[in-house]
Scaffold this active site. Structure first.
Site, PDB file in Angstrom:
ATOM      1  N   CYS A  55      36.677 162.286 136.869  1.00 61.50           N
ATOM      2  CA  CYS A  55      36.727 162.287 138.330  1.00 61.50           C
ATOM      3  C   CYS A  55      35.400 161.830 138.925  1.00 61.50           C
ATOM      4  O   CYS A  55      35.369 161.111 139.927  1.00 61.50           O
ATOM      5  CB  CYS A  55      37.086 163.671 138.849  1.00 61.50           C
ATOM      6  SG  CYS A  55      38.700 164.256 138.300  1.00 61.50           S
ATOM      7  N   ARG A 132      46.893 164.232 139.522  1.00 57.57           N
ATOM      8  CA  ARG A 132      46.071 163.025 139.467  1.00 57.57           C
ATOM      9  C   ARG A 132      46.943 161.890 139.994  1.00 57.57           C
ATOM     10  O   ARG A 132      47.362 161.010 139.256  1.00 57.57           O
ATOM     11  CB  ARG A 132      45.598 162.758 138.043  1.00 57.57           C
ATOM     12  CG  ARG A 132      44.420 161.798 137.972  1.00 57.57           C
ATOM     13  CD  ARG A 132      43.982 161.583 136.521  1.00 57.57           C
ATOM     14  NE  ARG A 132      42.663 161.006 136.470  1.00 57.57           N
ATOM     15  CZ  ARG A 132      41.540 161.694 136.621  1.00 57.57           C
ATOM     16  NH1 ARG A 132      41.583 162.995 136.850  1.00 57.57           N
ATOM     17  NH2 ARG A 132      40.384 161.086 136.561  1.00 57.57           N
TER      18      ARG A 132
END
Length: 215
Positions: A55, A132
């Site tokens: 991330c 996600r």
């Protein structure tokens, strides 16, 4: 945080062509209402957790490409289940450790209300590790593209930008974009709808490049 999902289901499975659910939430840039961005393109992207390696790499890349999205009238919105203090600490760590300023807001979603409203995870899920997802939303508030990745694989920012450009070109020119299309390249015509048109087009009737525009 308040969320307004479609009436028929508390936790719908969002699809391309659906209206993006409205919601209000706290972000690193203050209070936010999704519908306030109507009239602009929006890239809403979820990440499993702050301070995670994949991330972090994505947020650095998105921050460095933010101006390109802005030039395309597209707002960037990050979201995860982490709290606002965690978001603020992560953004500060990215700035101090990598000298990268994150210019877009990050939404807190500790109750997973937004994640469930957007179908990012099952309504019975108790953890956010599977979140996600990417939602490309057009100026009318319609979902135009949905991408889902596992937590272990980073997303491609150039591909997200290419997707935005392709959708905008489709709207502008009424054409289709072929495989790996890039801005400035030729598009292809929509499928022919009549026998007469097919006969006139000839043997390659099923693949017709659009004429190049004159500069």
């Amino acid at each position: 945080m308040t969320v307004s999902p479609p009436a028929e289901s508390s936790f719908p499975s969002l699809r391309i062509g659906d209206r993006a659910p409205d919601f209000s939430a706290r972000t690193t840039h203050g209070e936010f209402i999704m519908s306030a961005l109507r009239g602009h393109w929006v890239l809403l992207f979820a990440h499993p957790a702050d301070f995670t390696p994949v991330c972090t790499s994505e947020f650095i890349a998105l921050a460095r490409s933010a101006e390109e999205f802005q030039q395309r009238d597209c707002a960037l919105l990050g979201i995860s289940a982490d709290s606002l203090p965690a978001h603020l600490a992560w953004v500060n760590a990215i700035r101090t450790q990598f000298d990268v300023h994150v210019p877009f807001p990050i939404i807190e979603d500790p109750s997973l209300a937004v994640a469930k409203a957007y179908g990012m995870l099952d309504s019975t899920a108790q953890d956010s590790a599977t979140v996600r997802s990417v939602f490309m939303i057009d100026p009318t508030g319609t979902v135009r593209a949905i991408l889902n990745y596992p937590a272990t694989v980073g997303r491609s920012v150039p591909e997200l930008l290419r997707l935005l450009c392709a959708l905008q070109e489709v709207d502008r020119a009424g054409a289709l974009t072929p495989e790996s299309w890039q801005p400035g390249q030729r598009t292809i015509a929509p499928p022919l709808q009549t026998q007469a048109a097919v006969e006139k087009a000839g043997a390659k009737w099923f693949f017709q490049p659009m004429p190049r525009e004159r500069s």
